[in-house]
Scaffold this motif. Structure first.
Motif, PDB file in Angstrom:
ATOM      1  N   ILE A  81       7.053  -3.154  -1.455  1.00  0.00           N
ATOM      2  CA  ILE A  81       8.284  -2.669  -0.839  1.00  0.00           C
ATOM      3  C   ILE A  81       8.057  -2.322   0.622  1.00  0.00           C
ATOM      4  O   ILE A  81       8.783  -2.775   1.507  1.00  0.00           O
ATOM      5  N   ILE A  82       7.030  -1.528   0.879  1.00  0.00           N
ATOM      6  CA  ILE A  82       6.775  -1.073   2.248  1.00  0.00           C
ATOM      7  C   ILE A  82       5.955  -2.097   3.016  1.00  0.00           C
ATOM      8  O   ILE A  82       6.332  -2.522   4.114  1.00  0.00           O
ATOM      9  N   MET A  83       4.820  -2.508   2.437  1.00  0.00           N
ATOM     10  CA  MET A  83       3.978  -3.482   3.134  1.00  0.00           C
ATOM     11  C   MET A  83       4.614  -4.858   3.196  1.00  0.00           C
ATOM     12  O   MET A  83       4.285  -5.656   4.065  1.00  0.00           O
ATOM     13  N   GLY A  84       5.541  -5.130   2.306  1.00  0.00           N
ATOM     14  CA  GLY A  84       6.201  -6.427   2.328  1.00  0.00           C
ATOM     15  C   GLY A  84       7.430  -6.465   3.192  1.00  0.00           C
ATOM     16  O   GLY A  84       8.140  -7.475   3.216  1.00  0.00           O
ATOM     17  N   SER A  85       7.713  -5.389   3.873  1.00  0.00           N
ATOM     18  CA  SER A  85       8.892  -5.317   4.732  1.00  0.00           C
ATOM     19  C   SER A  85       8.514  -4.645   6.050  1.00  0.00           C
ATOM     20  O   SER A  85       7.353  -4.327   6.295  1.00  0.00           O
ATOM     21  N   ALA A  86       9.553  -4.428   6.865  1.00  0.00           N
ATOM     22  CA  ALA A  86       9.318  -3.776   8.149  1.00  0.00           C
ATOM     23  C   ALA A  86       9.186  -2.270   8.024  1.00  0.00           C
ATOM     24  O   ALA A  86       8.983  -1.582   9.030  1.00  0.00           O
ATOM     25  N   ALA A  87       9.268  -1.730   6.799  1.00  0.00           N
ATOM     26  CA  ALA A  87       9.151  -0.286   6.630  1.00  0.00           C
ATOM     27  C   ALA A  87       7.783   0.226   7.073  1.00  0.00           C
ATOM     28  O   ALA A  87       7.654   1.358   7.549  1.00  0.00           O
ATOM     29  N   GLY A  88       6.737  -0.607   6.907  1.00  0.00           N
ATOM     30  CA  GLY A  88       5.411  -0.210   7.359  1.00  0.00           C
ATOM     31  C   GLY A  88       5.369   0.023   8.860  1.00  0.00           C
ATOM     32  O   GLY A  88       4.669   0.930   9.343  1.00  0.00           O
ATOM     33  N   ILE A  89       6.120  -0.782   9.620  1.00  0.00           N
ATOM     34  CA  ILE A  89       6.184  -0.590  11.073  1.00  0.00           C
ATOM     35  C   ILE A  89       6.844   0.747  11.397  1.00  0.00           C
ATOM     36  O   ILE A  89       6.391   1.480  12.280  1.00  0.00           O
ATOM     37  N   PRO A 139       5.998  -8.148   8.992  1.00  0.00           N
ATOM     38  CA  PRO A 139       6.022  -9.199   7.970  1.00  0.00           C
ATOM     39  C   PRO A 139       6.152 -10.576   8.617  1.00  0.00           C
ATOM     40  O   PRO A 139       6.389 -10.700   9.824  1.00  0.00           O
ATOM     41  N   LEU A 140       5.994 -11.603   7.814  1.00  0.00           N
ATOM     42  CA  LEU A 140       6.136 -12.958   8.322  1.00  0.00           C
ATOM     43  C   LEU A 140       7.556 -13.195   8.820  1.00  0.00           C
ATOM     44  O   LEU A 140       8.532 -12.690   8.242  1.00  0.00           O
ATOM     45  N   ASN A 141       7.658 -13.944   9.915  1.00  0.00           N
ATOM     46  CA  ASN A 141       8.946 -14.329  10.499  1.00  0.00           C
ATOM     47  C   ASN A 141       9.743 -13.127  11.020  1.00  0.00           C
ATOM     48  O   ASN A 141      10.961 -13.195  11.139  1.00  0.00           O
TER      49      ASN A 141
END
Length: 574
Positions: A428-436, A513-515
Motif C-alpha cells: 500500500i505505502i511502498m507501492g504508491s506515492a505514500a512513501g514519498i 513508484p514506477l511511471n
C-alpha cells in the motif's frame, strides 16, 4: 483470592495530572512521531549490520576513501566560499551605505529559490566546452581546440564547490545580517575611538559576535550540500550521497549502501556537534539601558561602487544568470508547447504530493508543539527534540532507512486485510506515492515545529491562563486560542514546507513508484539523458514557485529588523 491494588499514581487521573491536563492521545502522537523519525535510523543500522564483513572491507578499500575525500573537500570548500560570501556581503550591506545597497539587501537571499541541481545543470550548459562562453572565446580569439587555451573545468570538485556556494551562501547571509543589525553601537564606537580600521572592526568585533549565527548558517548550508545528489552526480563528484545511490541502484547492494549511509550519519553528527560547539557559551544581548544599534557608514565613491560590485556578483551568479538562462531556453525553444497533458500530470503529481505532505506536517506540528507546551514533561520535550532531527538526515539516507519500516507497515495492513476478507492486498505505502509523503513529513517536520514554536512564543501566557480559569479544556485552548493566533506562523510554515517538498530530489528519486514523475525528477531525467534544455520549463516552474517563500522570508526579516532598529533609535532620541 486476594487482589493487588495498584498505587494511586498508576491511575488515569494521576497520569493526566502528570501530563498537566494534555490529552493522552496527543502525547501518544508525539511519542509515535518520534518513533517514526527514529525508525529509519534503526532500520538503517540493522540493514548495515546484515552486510558481510568482506563487503565492508571492499567498501573501505574501493569506495569510501574516494567518497570521503570528495565529500570532505566539498564541505570544506563550501564552508570557506559560502561563509566568505555570506558574512562578507552581510557586513557590507549592514554596516555601510553605497549605491544600490537597499536593493541588494533584498536580492542577496534570492539564490535560495534555485535548487543546487538546477544551477549545476545550467552552469554545465553555459560553461562547458560546448557552451556559449567557450565557443565565444574560441571564435573571438581564433582558437581551434581546447589544447589552445585553458578554461576552468565546471565538471570537477572545484566547479561543484562554486555552484553550491553560489546557491547556499544565503543561509550564512541571512543569519549573519540578523546578528549584525542587532550589534550594539557602543562597542563599534569604542573600537573606532581606539583607532581601529573598518577591516579590523569586521575581523575583531563583528565576526566574533556573529559566531553563533555563522555556525547556524554554515551548518544549514553544509547539510544541504551533503544532501545533494543531482549536482554532485552531474558534475562528477563522488560524494557519500552519490556512493549510496550508486551502490544501492547500480550495484544492487542494499547492505553496502546502508553501510555507506551510516558513515554519512556520522558526518551529519559531526556537523551538528561543530554547530553546537560554535554556539556554545556565545550569547549576546543589547544593553537594556542603551538599546542603540550600529548605524551604516557611507563609503567613498570608489569604495561604494566596489562594494556594490562585490554584492552584485553573488546575485548575478546565483540567481540572475540561472533565471535568465531558463527564461531564454523556454522562450527560444518554444517549450511552452510542453504544456500538454503529460506535463500537467507531472505538475499535479508534484502539487498533490507536496500538498499532502504539507497538510500532514502542519497537523503533526500543531500536535507536537501544543502537547509539549501543555504537558511540560521530559517525555514530550525529548520526543519533540527527536522529531526535529529529520531535517538533518539526507534524503538518500532517509529513503534507504524507510524501506524496512514501510514494508513492515504494509505487511501489518495486508495481514489485517487478509484476516478480514481473505484476499491478498499487496503493498500500500511502498507501492504508491505514500512513501514519498512519509519521507517529506519526516524530513521537513522541523520546519513546521520551528515556525509554530516561534509563533506560540509570541502568544501571551496570560491568554492561556485566562482560558484555563474560565474552564477551557486543552482542546478548546488549542482550537479557540492558539490556532487562530498562529495563522501567520502556520501560513509561513506551510509555504516553506510546500516549496521544499517541490524541490526535494533525493528521497523522491529513490522512493517514487514506477511511471511517477515530479517536476524535480523530470528535470533530473532530462539532464541525465544529456537534454537538460528539454526540462527547462519544469526547472523554471520550480524556481518561480521557490521565489515566493524566499521573498516572504526576506520581507518579514527586513520588516522586523527595520522596526527593531527604528525603535532603538527612537528610544535613544527620546
Amino acid at each position: 483470592m486476594s487482589t493487588i491494588a495498584l498505587p494511586s499514581h498508576f491511575s488515569a487521573t494521576a497520569l493526566r495530572r502528570a501530563l498537566n491536563g494534555a490529552p493522552l492521545w496527543s502525547v501518544a502522537v508525539v511519542v509515535g512521531v518520534a518513533a517514526l523519525v527514529l525508525a529509519p535510523l534503526v532500520s538503517l543500522l540493522h540493514i548495515a549490520a546484515q552486510g558481510e564483513a568482506t563487503l565492508w572491507a571492499k567498501l573501505i578499500a574501493d569506495v569510501l576513501p574516494a567518497a570521503l575525500l570528495d565529500t570532505g573537500m566539498l564541505l570544506a570548500g563550501v564552508a570557506i566560499l559560502a561563509g566568505t560570501i555570506g558574512i562578507g556581503t552581510a557586513w557590507l550591506v549592514t554596516a555601510h551605505r553605497f549605491p544600490g545597497r537597499d536593493v541588494l539587501a533584498w536580492l542577496l537571499p534570492l539564490p535560495l529559490a534555485v535548487p543546487t541541481y538546477i544551477t549545476a545543470y545550467i552552469y554545465v550548459e553555459i560553461f562547458d566546452a560546448a557552451g556559449p562562453v567557450q565557443m565565444g572565446l574560441r571564435g573571438l580569439m581564433g582558437w581551434t581546440s581546447r589544447a589552445d587555451y585553458w578554461f576552468p573545468e565546471i565538471r570537477s570538485i572545484y566547479g561543484c564547490i562554486f555552484v553550491m556556494s553560489a546557491v547556499l551562501y544565503p543561509y550564512v547571509y541571512i543569519a549573519s545580517r540578523a546578528m549584525f543589525l542587532t550589534q550594539s553601537a557602543s562597542m563599534i564606537e569604542v573600537a573606532r575611538t581606539l583607532g581601529a580600521s573598518r577591516f579590523k572592526l569586521f575581523r575583531v568585533i563583528a565576526i566574533p559576535l556573529a559566531r553563533p549565527a555563522l555556525a547556524v548558517g554554515l551548518s544549514l548550508a553544509l547539510l544541504e550540500a551533503l544532501n545533494d545528489i543531482g549536482a554532485s552526480e552531474y558534475l562528477g563528484v563522488r560524494t557519500l550521497t552519490v556512493s549510496v545511490f550508486n551502490t544501492w541502484l547500480n550495484r544492487g547492494s542494499l547492505a553496502g549502501a546502508a553501510q555507506i549511509a551510516c558513515v554519512m550519519l556520522a558526518v551529519v553528527i559531526l556537523l551538528i556537534m561543530l554547530e553546537r560547539r560554535g554556539r556554545r557559551d556565545r550569547r549576546y544581548a543589547l544593553s537594556t539601558r542603551r538599546p542603540r544599534t550600529t548605524q551604516p557608514v557611507r563609503l567613498s565613491a570608489a569604495g561604494g561602487w566596489l562594494a556594490a560590485v562585490i554584492c552584485a556578483v553573488p546575485v548575478l551568479m546565483g540567481f540572475i544568470l540561472p533565471l535568465a538562462f531558463l527564461i531564454r531556453e523556454v522562450a527560444s525553444g518554444g517549450l511552452f508547447a510542453q504544456l500538454d497533458e503529460a506535463f500537467l500530470t507531472h505538475l499535479l503529481t508534484t502539487i498533490g504530493l507536496s500538498g499532502a505532505a504539507t497538510l500532514t506536517t502542519l497537523a503533526l506540528g500543531i500536535v507536537l508543539v501544543t502537547a509539549s507546551r501543555l504537558a511540560r514533561t521530559r517525555l514530550t520535550r525529548g520526543a519533540l527534540a527527536v522529531s526535529g532531527i529529520g531535517y538533518a538526515i539526507p534524503g538518500t539516507v532517509l529513503a534507504l532507512g524507510l524501506l524496512t519500516p514501510l514494508v513492515g507497515i504494509d505487511s501489518v495492513i495486508g495481514g489485517i486485510w487478509r484476516w478480514l476478507t481473505g484476499q491478498h492486498l499487496g503493498l500500500i505505502i511502498m507501492g504508491s506515492a505514500a512513501g514519498i509523503v512519509v519521507a517529506y513529513v519526516i524530513r521537513f517536520l522541523p520546519i513546521a515545529t520551528g515556525s509554530i514554536s516561534a509563533g506560540l512564543d509570541r502568544v501571551s501566557p496570560g491568554l492561556e491562563d485566562a482560558g484555563r480559569i474560565l474552564g477551557a479544556k486543552p482542546r478548546e485552548l488549542v482550537l479557540k486560542i492558539q490556532i487562530p493566533l498562529l495563522r501567520p506562523a502556520l501560513a509561513s510554515a506551510a509555504l516553506l514546507v510546500f516549496v521544499d517538498c517541490i524541490k526535494e530530489l533525493s528521497a523522491t528519486l529513490l522512493l517514487r513508484p514506477l511511471n511517477t514523475e515530479t517536476l524535480a525528477t523530470l528535470v533530473y531525467g532530462h539532464a541525465s539523458r544529456g537534454a537538460f534544455e528539454d526540462g527547462s520549463l519544469a526547472a523554471l516552474v520550480i524556481v518561480l514557485v521557490g521565489l515566493v517563500p524566499v521573498i516572504q522570508l526576506v520581507r518579514s526579516a527586513e520588516g522586523r529588523q527595520t522596526t527593531r532598529v527604528s525603535s532603538a533609535s527612537a528610544s535613544v532620541s527620546s
